[in-house]
Write a protein that holds these residues in place. Structure first.
Motif, PDB file in Angstrom:
ATOM      1  N   UNK A 156      19.798  15.059  11.110  1.00  0.00           N
ATOM      2  CA  UNK A 156      20.092  15.344   9.710  1.00  0.00           C
ATOM      3  C   UNK A 156      21.572  15.556   9.448  1.00  0.00           C
ATOM      4  N   UNK A 157      22.361  15.741  10.512  1.00  0.00           N
ATOM      5  CA  UNK A 157      23.798  15.917  10.296  1.00  0.00           C
ATOM      6  C   UNK A 157      24.403  14.682   9.626  1.00  0.00           C
ATOM      7  N   UNK A 158      23.847  13.496   9.926  1.00  0.00           N
ATOM      8  CA  UNK A 158      24.346  12.275   9.302  1.00  0.00           C
ATOM      9  C   UNK A 158      24.005  12.274   7.809  1.00  0.00           C
ATOM     10  N   UNK A 159      22.801  12.683   7.481  1.00  0.00           N
ATOM     11  CA  UNK A 159      22.394  12.757   6.082  1.00  0.00           C
ATOM     12  C   UNK A 159      23.241  13.791   5.365  1.00  0.00           C
ATOM     13  N   UNK A 160      23.459  14.915   6.025  1.00  0.00           N
ATOM     14  CA  UNK A 160      24.261  15.982   5.443  1.00  0.00           C
ATOM     15  C   UNK A 160      25.670  15.493   5.118  1.00  0.00           C
ATOM     16  N   UNK A 161      26.233  14.672   6.000  1.00  0.00           N
ATOM     17  CA  UNK A 161      27.567  14.119   5.771  1.00  0.00           C
ATOM     18  C   UNK A 161      27.601  13.322   4.473  1.00  0.00           C
ATOM     19  N   UNK A 162      26.594  12.459   4.277  1.00  0.00           N
ATOM     20  CA  UNK A 162      26.555  11.664   3.048  1.00  0.00           C
ATOM     21  C   UNK A 162      26.324  12.538   1.824  1.00  0.00           C
ATOM     22  N   UNK A 163      25.462  13.520   1.937  1.00  0.00           N
ATOM     23  CA  UNK A 163      25.243  14.414   0.796  1.00  0.00           C
ATOM     24  C   UNK A 163      26.539  15.113   0.391  1.00  0.00           C
TER      25      UNK A 163
ATOM     26  N   UNK B 284      30.995  15.611  -3.463  1.00  0.00           N
ATOM     27  CA  UNK B 284      32.409  15.745  -3.797  1.00  0.00           C
ATOM     28  C   UNK B 284      32.934  14.582  -4.627  1.00  0.00           C
ATOM     29  N   UNK B 285      32.131  13.563  -4.857  1.00  0.00           N
ATOM     30  CA  UNK B 285      32.493  12.474  -5.755  1.00  0.00           C
ATOM     31  C   UNK B 285      31.904  12.839  -7.113  1.00  0.00           C
ATOM     32  N   UNK B 286      32.771  13.262  -8.033  1.00  0.00           N
ATOM     33  CA  UNK B 286      32.313  13.801  -9.310  1.00  0.00           C
ATOM     34  C   UNK B 286      31.467  12.815 -10.114  1.00  0.00           C
ATOM     35  N   UNK B 287      31.810  11.531 -10.060  1.00  0.00           N
ATOM     36  CA  UNK B 287      31.053  10.514 -10.797  1.00  0.00           C
ATOM     37  C   UNK B 287      29.623  10.441 -10.289  1.00  0.00           C
ATOM     38  N   UNK B 288      29.465  10.429  -8.983  1.00  0.00           N
ATOM     39  CA  UNK B 288      28.113  10.373  -8.416  1.00  0.00           C
ATOM     40  C   UNK B 288      27.370  11.675  -8.690  1.00  0.00           C
TER      41      UNK B 288
ATOM     42  N   UNK C 245      27.620  13.768 -11.107  1.00  0.00           N
ATOM     43  CA  UNK C 245      27.177  13.871 -12.499  1.00  0.00           C
ATOM     44  C   UNK C 245      26.214  12.748 -12.894  1.00  0.00           C
ATOM     45  N   UNK C 246      26.062  11.756 -12.029  1.00  0.00           N
ATOM     46  CA  UNK C 246      25.152  10.654 -12.326  1.00  0.00           C
ATOM     47  C   UNK C 246      25.662   9.736 -13.421  1.00  0.00           C
ATOM     48  N   UNK C 247      26.959   9.617 -13.527  1.00  0.00           N
ATOM     49  CA  UNK C 247      27.555   8.782 -14.576  1.00  0.00           C
ATOM     50  C   UNK C 247      27.894   7.399 -14.030  1.00  0.00           C
ATOM     51  N   UNK C 248      27.941   6.476 -14.930  1.00  0.00           N
ATOM     52  CA  UNK C 248      28.402   5.127 -14.548  1.00  0.00           C
ATOM     53  C   UNK C 248      29.908   5.076 -14.741  1.00  0.00           C
ATOM     54  N   UNK C 249      30.579   4.408 -13.789  1.00  0.00           N
ATOM     55  CA  UNK C 249      32.026   4.232 -13.948  1.00  0.00           C
ATOM     56  C   UNK C 249      32.273   3.179 -15.010  1.00  0.00           C
TER      57      UNK C 249
END
Length: 120
Positions: A97-104, A109-113, A115-119
């Motif tokens: 799960x450390x790999x999954x945790x890394x992606x999470x 930390x990517x504000x766009x993702x 917030x679920x907004x489209x660029x």
């Protein structure tokens, strides 16, 4: 089953004579050995590295056995899991799960993702 290096060569032999634009689903199935039958449980003496469907001797006894909930629920009181507001949280490591945790964390930390907004 032949040795893994020999099997790899046999499975990718079609690539030498096939144009990349003419690669078929059957070529892909052959390359990744998806045409091989599933090994019967307990028949193989070791894990067949050349067969993606072989689950012998890689812990299948644990997978097919009874799972004790207490073995992975070590928190008795859910309130012990609460964090203060604004505090970062992650996954409890149950294996890979450390790999999954890394992606999470990356996605968080990517504000766009986050917030679920489209660029635009």
């Amino acid at each position: 089953m032949p040795a893994k290096p020999t099997l790899d060569k046999l499975c990718w032999q079609w690539a030498e004579s096939t144009d990349p634009e003419n690669v078929s689903l059957e070529n892909v199935r052959t390359a990744y050995r998806l045409h091989l039958p599933t090994c019967k449980l307990g028949v193989c003496k070791r894990h067949c590295k050349g067969n993606p469907y072989c689950v012998n001797c890689i812990g299948e006894k644990v997978w097919f056995g009874k799972i004790e909930d207490s073995s992975w629920h070590d928190i008795q009181d859910p309130s012990e899991e609460r964090r203060t507001p604004g505090m970062f949280v992650g996954l409890r490591n149950l294996g890979a799960t450390c790999y999954v945790n890394t992606f999470l964390q990356l996605w968080y930390h990517n504000e766009t993702i986050r917030k679920g907004e489209e660029e635009s």
